[in-house]
Design a protein around this motif. Structure first.
Motif, short mmCIF file in Angstrom:
data_model
loop_
_atom_site.label_atom_id
_atom_site.label_comp_id
_atom_site.label_asym_id
_atom_site.label_seq_id
_atom_site.Cartn_x
_atom_site.Cartn_y
_atom_site.Cartn_z
N ASP A 52 1.90 -13.20 -42.38
CA ASP A 52 1.85 -14.45 -43.16
C ASP A 52 0.54 -15.22 -42.96
N VAL A 53 -0.35 -14.65 -42.15
CA VAL A 53 -1.60 -15.36 -41.84
C VAL A 53 -2.70 -14.84 -42.77
N ASN A 54 -3.40 -15.73 -43.46
CA ASN A 54 -4.45 -15.25 -44.36
C ASN A 54 -5.75 -14.95 -43.62
N GLY A 55 -6.69 -14.35 -44.33
CA GLY A 55 -7.93 -13.87 -43.72
C GLY A 55 -8.71 -14.93 -42.97
N ASP A 56 -8.89 -16.10 -43.58
CA ASP A 56 -9.65 -17.16 -42.92
C ASP A 56 -8.95 -17.66 -41.66
N GLN A 57 -7.64 -17.80 -41.76
CA GLN A 57 -6.88 -18.25 -40.59
C GLN A 57 -7.01 -17.24 -39.46
N LEU A 58 -6.97 -15.96 -39.83
CA LEU A 58 -7.08 -14.90 -38.84
C LEU A 58 -8.46 -14.94 -38.17
N ARG A 59 -9.51 -15.17 -38.96
CA ARG A 59 -10.86 -15.25 -38.40
C ARG A 59 -11.01 -16.44 -37.46
N ARG A 60 -10.28 -17.52 -37.74
CA ARG A 60 -10.32 -18.66 -36.83
C ARG A 60 -9.55 -18.39 -35.55
N LYS A 61 -8.56 -17.52 -35.66
CA LYS A 61 -7.68 -17.27 -34.51
C LYS A 61 -8.19 -16.18 -33.59
N ILE A 62 -8.87 -15.17 -34.17
CA ILE A 62 -9.17 -13.97 -33.39
C ILE A 62 -10.65 -13.61 -33.46
N GLY A 63 -11.25 -13.39 -32.29
CA GLY A 63 -12.58 -12.80 -32.21
C GLY A 63 -12.43 -11.35 -31.81
N TYR A 64 -13.28 -10.48 -32.37
CA TYR A 64 -13.11 -9.04 -32.18
C TYR A 64 -14.42 -8.45 -31.68
N VAL A 65 -14.34 -7.76 -30.58
CA VAL A 65 -15.54 -7.14 -29.99
C VAL A 65 -15.31 -5.65 -29.87
N ILE A 66 -16.25 -4.85 -30.36
CA ILE A 66 -16.11 -3.40 -30.26
C ILE A 66 -17.26 -2.79 -29.46
N GLN A 67 -17.13 -1.50 -29.18
CA GLN A 67 -18.16 -0.81 -28.42
C GLN A 67 -19.51 -0.94 -29.12
N GLN A 68 -20.55 -1.03 -28.30
CA GLN A 68 -21.93 -1.14 -28.81
C GLN A 68 -22.16 -2.39 -29.66
N GLY A 69 -21.28 -3.36 -29.52
CA GLY A 69 -21.52 -4.64 -30.18
C GLY A 69 -21.13 -4.66 -31.65
N GLY A 70 -21.27 -3.51 -32.35
CA GLY A 70 -20.94 -3.46 -33.77
C GLY A 70 -21.74 -4.44 -34.59
N LEU A 71 -23.00 -4.65 -34.21
CA LEU A 71 -23.82 -5.64 -34.92
C LEU A 71 -24.32 -5.07 -36.25
N PHE A 72 -24.57 -5.96 -37.21
CA PHE A 72 -25.16 -5.53 -38.47
C PHE A 72 -26.66 -5.34 -38.26
N PRO A 73 -27.17 -4.11 -38.47
CA PRO A 73 -28.56 -3.83 -38.12
C PRO A 73 -29.58 -4.62 -38.93
N HIS A 74 -29.22 -5.03 -40.16
CA HIS A 74 -30.20 -5.71 -41.01
C HIS A 74 -30.08 -7.23 -40.94
N TYR A 75 -29.23 -7.71 -40.06
CA TYR A 75 -29.12 -9.16 -39.82
C TYR A 75 -29.83 -9.49 -38.52
N SER A 76 -30.49 -10.63 -38.48
CA SER A 76 -31.07 -11.10 -37.22
C SER A 76 -29.93 -11.39 -36.24
N ILE A 77 -30.29 -11.58 -34.99
CA ILE A 77 -29.29 -11.90 -33.97
C ILE A 77 -28.54 -13.19 -34.34
N ALA A 78 -29.29 -14.21 -34.75
CA ALA A 78 -28.64 -15.48 -35.11
C ALA A 78 -27.70 -15.28 -36.30
N ASP A 79 -28.13 -14.50 -37.28
CA ASP A 79 -27.27 -14.26 -38.46
C ASP A 79 -26.04 -13.44 -38.09
N ASN A 80 -26.21 -12.50 -37.16
CA ASN A 80 -25.04 -11.76 -36.68
C ASN A 80 -24.02 -12.70 -36.06
N ILE A 81 -24.49 -13.60 -35.22
CA ILE A 81 -23.57 -14.53 -34.56
C ILE A 81 -22.93 -15.46 -35.59
#
Ligand code: ADP
Ligand code: ADP
Length: 231
Positions: free
Chosen positions: A71-100
């Protein structure tokens, strides 16, 4: 009081005859670090992804902070949960600040607030903001990328963090330092954390509780680290 409750949760992947996760009951108290451990293929990642709704369970219920996650929508879920995966899962074409800033941007924060938040978090994870904010992931070491991954997951200050072998691909010495840093940060931010590992030492060091999975995603044991070790 429990932040996450799994009730008879089950996952059978399409085309599979045996469940990846079978009738899993587990409660995670607010503010605790729960470590999921067990052999490869026992359903740890599947369990984490169901909490995050990246995978739909085929049975049972998952309650997050009092609400059924379905029953929880996408935005609510993003506010509730932070997700960390192996190797950071960063977007390679985004700067560090934009990734954060990925989640804050989706949530409609204004630019200055996102910038300030990125600097604050870089500082928190031990990276000098003026040095790192405009760099790209490939310009950072594995350990540094992992720190940015943690910073990104913390960006919108979610009460829950799901971490899937965040230090798995890091050399043992750096990993040990990251674990210490992680505990230090946890003392500051006080999240409810579900953390997947296959490393018993890591589970004992970081966990308030350890969930030991057997094959077929069955929970074999769920207890404090010293109890798990002496069982
Ligand atoms: P773990 O994280 O403990 O290594 P997983 O949750 O990744 O285990 O996998 C549990 C079981 O589900 C394994 O048998 C795996 O092969 C299977 N599995 C994982 N993802 C899929 C998928 N997308 N489709 C089919 N089977 C999958
Ligand atoms: P390098 O990879 O260049 O050796 P490291 O990744 O070992 O650099 O940097 C370690 C430092 O990073 C620690 O002193 C700590 O301040 C910080 N740190 C790294 N990862 C995390 C994390 N996930 N959470 C919190 N702090 C972290």
């Amino acid at each position: 009081e429990n932040m996450i409750v799994l009730e008879a949760v089950e996952k059978v992947y399409p085309g599979s005859t045996s469940p990846a996760v079978e009738r899993l009951d587990m409660s995670i108290p607010r503010g605790e670090i729960v470590m999921l451990i067990g052999p490869s293929g026992c359903g740890k990642t599947t369990t984490l992804k169901m909490m995050n709704r990246l995978i739909e369970p085929t049975g049972g219920r998952i309650i997050l902070d009092g609400d059924d996650v379905t029953d929880v929508n996408g935005d609510q879920l993003r506010r509730k949960i932070g997700y960390v995966i192996q190797q950071g899962g960063l977007f390679p074409h985004y700067s560090i600040a934009d990734n954060i800033g990925v989640v804050p941007k989706m949530l409609g924060w204004d630019k200055n607030r996102i910038k300030e938040r990125a600097d604050e978090l870089l500082h928190l994870v031990g990276l000098e903001p003026s040095t790192y904010r405009d760099r790209y992931p490939r310009q950072l070491s594995g350990g540094q990328q992992q720190r940015v991954g943690v910073a990104r997951a913390l960006a919108a200050d979610p009460p829950v963090m799901l971490m899937d072998e965040p230090f798995g691909a890091i050399d043992p010495i750096t990993r040990d330092r990251l674990q210490d840093e992680f505990l230090e940060i946890q003392r500051t931010v006080g999240k409810t954390i579900c953390f997947v590992t296959h490393d018993l030492q890591e589970a004992v060091k970081l966990g308030d509780r350890i969930a030991v999975f057997g094959t077929g995603g069955r929970l074999a044991q769920y207890d404090a680290p010293d109890t798990v070790l002496t069982a």
